[in-house]
Design an enzyme around this catalytic site. Structure first.
Site, PDB file in Angstrom:
ATOM      1  N   ASP A   5      24.648   0.088 -37.334  1.00  6.27           N
ATOM      2  CA  ASP A   5      25.485   1.130 -36.761  1.00  6.27           C
ATOM      3  C   ASP A   5      25.069   2.461 -37.383  1.00  6.27           C
ATOM      4  O   ASP A   5      25.323   2.706 -38.563  1.00  6.27           O
ATOM      5  CB  ASP A   5      26.955   0.825 -37.055  1.00  6.27           C
ATOM      6  CG  ASP A   5      27.913   1.786 -36.351  1.00  6.27           C
ATOM      7  OD1 ASP A   5      27.497   2.923 -36.033  1.00  6.27           O
ATOM      8  OD2 ASP A   5      29.073   1.403 -36.136  1.00  6.27           O
TER       9      ASP A   5
ATOM     10  N   ASP B  10      26.757  -5.614 -37.500  1.00  5.56           N
ATOM     11  CA  ASP B  10      27.855  -6.368 -36.907  1.00  5.56           C
ATOM     12  C   ASP B  10      27.266  -7.326 -35.890  1.00  5.56           C
ATOM     13  O   ASP B  10      26.602  -6.891 -34.949  1.00  5.56           O
ATOM     14  CB  ASP B  10      28.847  -5.411 -36.243  1.00  5.56           C
ATOM     15  CG  ASP B  10      30.143  -6.094 -35.850  1.00  5.56           C
ATOM     16  OD1 ASP B  10      30.122  -7.324 -35.630  1.00  5.56           O
ATOM     17  OD2 ASP B  10      31.176  -5.407 -35.746  1.00  5.56           O
TER      18      ASP B  10
ATOM     19  N   ASP C 239      25.378  -1.058 -41.898  1.00  6.39           N
ATOM     20  CA  ASP C 239      26.314  -2.048 -41.389  1.00  6.39           C
ATOM     21  C   ASP C 239      25.692  -2.797 -40.215  1.00  6.39           C
ATOM     22  O   ASP C 239      25.223  -2.174 -39.252  1.00  6.39           O
ATOM     23  CB  ASP C 239      27.607  -1.365 -40.944  1.00  6.39           C
ATOM     24  CG  ASP C 239      28.588  -2.339 -40.328  1.00  6.39           C
ATOM     25  OD1 ASP C 239      28.979  -3.300 -41.009  1.00  6.39           O
ATOM     26  OD2 ASP C 239      28.964  -2.161 -39.146  1.00  6.39           O
TER      27      ASP C 239
END
Length: 353
Positions: A247, A110, A108
């Site tokens: 992450d 972000d 992930d």
């Protein structure tokens, strides 16, 4: 609530006196949109966040895509997910009862974690996040021999999913070590690019053909115009270029949930979309909403480039703007749609690569 057009691929939602986002989502899911079927659907757990009280419903299973689409059309979820894990009994309430059969590797990114990227969904920050995601996809294949798929999450991030025989059975610690490879956590640089010795012995400079991080550092140097024999002089900048802002907790979690491709993200009203590696240009193709509406701003927004358009807001003013921008700004808390009609399209001009 909304009226369907004769083509059965469009619906119109009126926004007089305000716009309830659930009406938009209901219209979209009722048009048989291009939702992508997760592989091995019968072995996946599904979860949904509903609009009513932001309730999460978990431990749901479907035997077919028809069942999944019927559920989404009926419930119009705010967010829709499926498990990266495969289970023998996905509807069971506990992990022990579910019977874990392996999980995909999930990463992930972000853009909130990138310097200078705040809450506003700015195109420049999305482009930076996409560039990191592409490097991750390339490194997974080049360094681990694992093919993967890249997705836009419909808000401020990107997911990369890798599926292979050996990686499905990896535990939390093994997955964490793979994540650390990309974040450069615990990196001992002197083992990868040794400094010149005391007697003037100069180790061979890195080459873009070198395996692993050594090759990626060389590539970053060439992109910056840095001489490969002088990488130590620019090493901090080069490491910033090589590091991927994933992450780690997401990657090490074997029961993580991924967003369903083709569903809508309730934080921005944009599509979860599969992407290619040829480039990413944010625009209205990421939204199923069309038309021109009135938007009453309740918060200030400094001039920003959002989905290919320049937008700025002053509290209390009413603006005429494209529906896909207005819906996004409403969901972000910058005001509310105050009038007009929103045309909802099933395909939305969506062009996955």
């Amino acid at each position: 609530m909304y009226r369907r057009r004769s083509s059965r691929r469009e619906a119109v939602v009126e926004a007089r006196g305000g716009l309830d986002p659930r009406r938009l989502f209901k219209a979209y899911y009722s048009l048989s949109p291009p939702v992508e079927e997760p592989r091995d659907i019968a072995y996946r757990e599904f979860a949904f966040q509903l609009f009513d009280g932001d309730v999460y419903v978990r431990h749901i299973g479907f035997d077919s895509m028809e069942e999944l689409l019927s559920y989404m059309a009926r419930e119009a979820p705010k967010n829709a997910y499926y498990s990266v894990a495969r289970y023998s009994l996905p509807t069971a309430r506990s992990m022990e009862e579910k019977g874990w059969l392996g999980s995909e590797l999930m990463f992930d990114i972000d853009v909130d974690s990138l310097e200078g990227c705040g809450e506003v969904l700015g195109d420049s920050c999305l482009s930076r996040g996409y560039k990191q995601a592409v490097r991750l996809v390339e490194a997974l294949y080049r360094d681990f021999g694992v093919p993967s798929t890249l997705y836009f999450t419909g808000n401020r991030g990107f997911h990369v999913l890798a599926d292979c025989g050996w990686c499905r059975r990896l535990g939390r610690e093994e997955r964490r070590e793979i994540a650390r490879y990309f974040t450069l956590e615990g990196l001992r640089l002197e083992l990868i690019i040794p400094r010149p010795g005391r007697r003037g012995v100069r180790p061979a400079p890195p080459s873009p053909d070198d395996p692993g991080l050594r090759g990626w550092i060389a590539r970053a140097a060439l992109e910056r115009g840095v001489d490969l024999s002088a990488v130590h002089e620019a090493i901090e900048d080069l490491l910033d270029d090589v590091r991927v802002a994933i992450d780690v907790k997401v990657t090490q979690d074997i029961s993580r949930l991924a967003r369903i491709v083709g569903s809508l993200n309730g934080k921005a009203g944009l599509l979860v979309a599969r992407l290619g590696l040829e480039g990413f240009h944010p625009g209205d193709w990421l939204s199923p909403f069309r038309g021109e509406v009135e938007f009453r701003a309740s918060a200030r927004l400094e001039e920003s480039r959002i989905l290919g358009r320049t937008v700025s807001l002053e509290p209390g003013r009413v603006y005429s703007m494209p529906a896909h921008i207005a819906v996004l700004l409403q969901l972000k808390g910058y005001g509310a749609v105050a009038g007009g009609e929103v045309v909802v399209r099933a395909a939305a001009g969506w062009r996955p690569l």
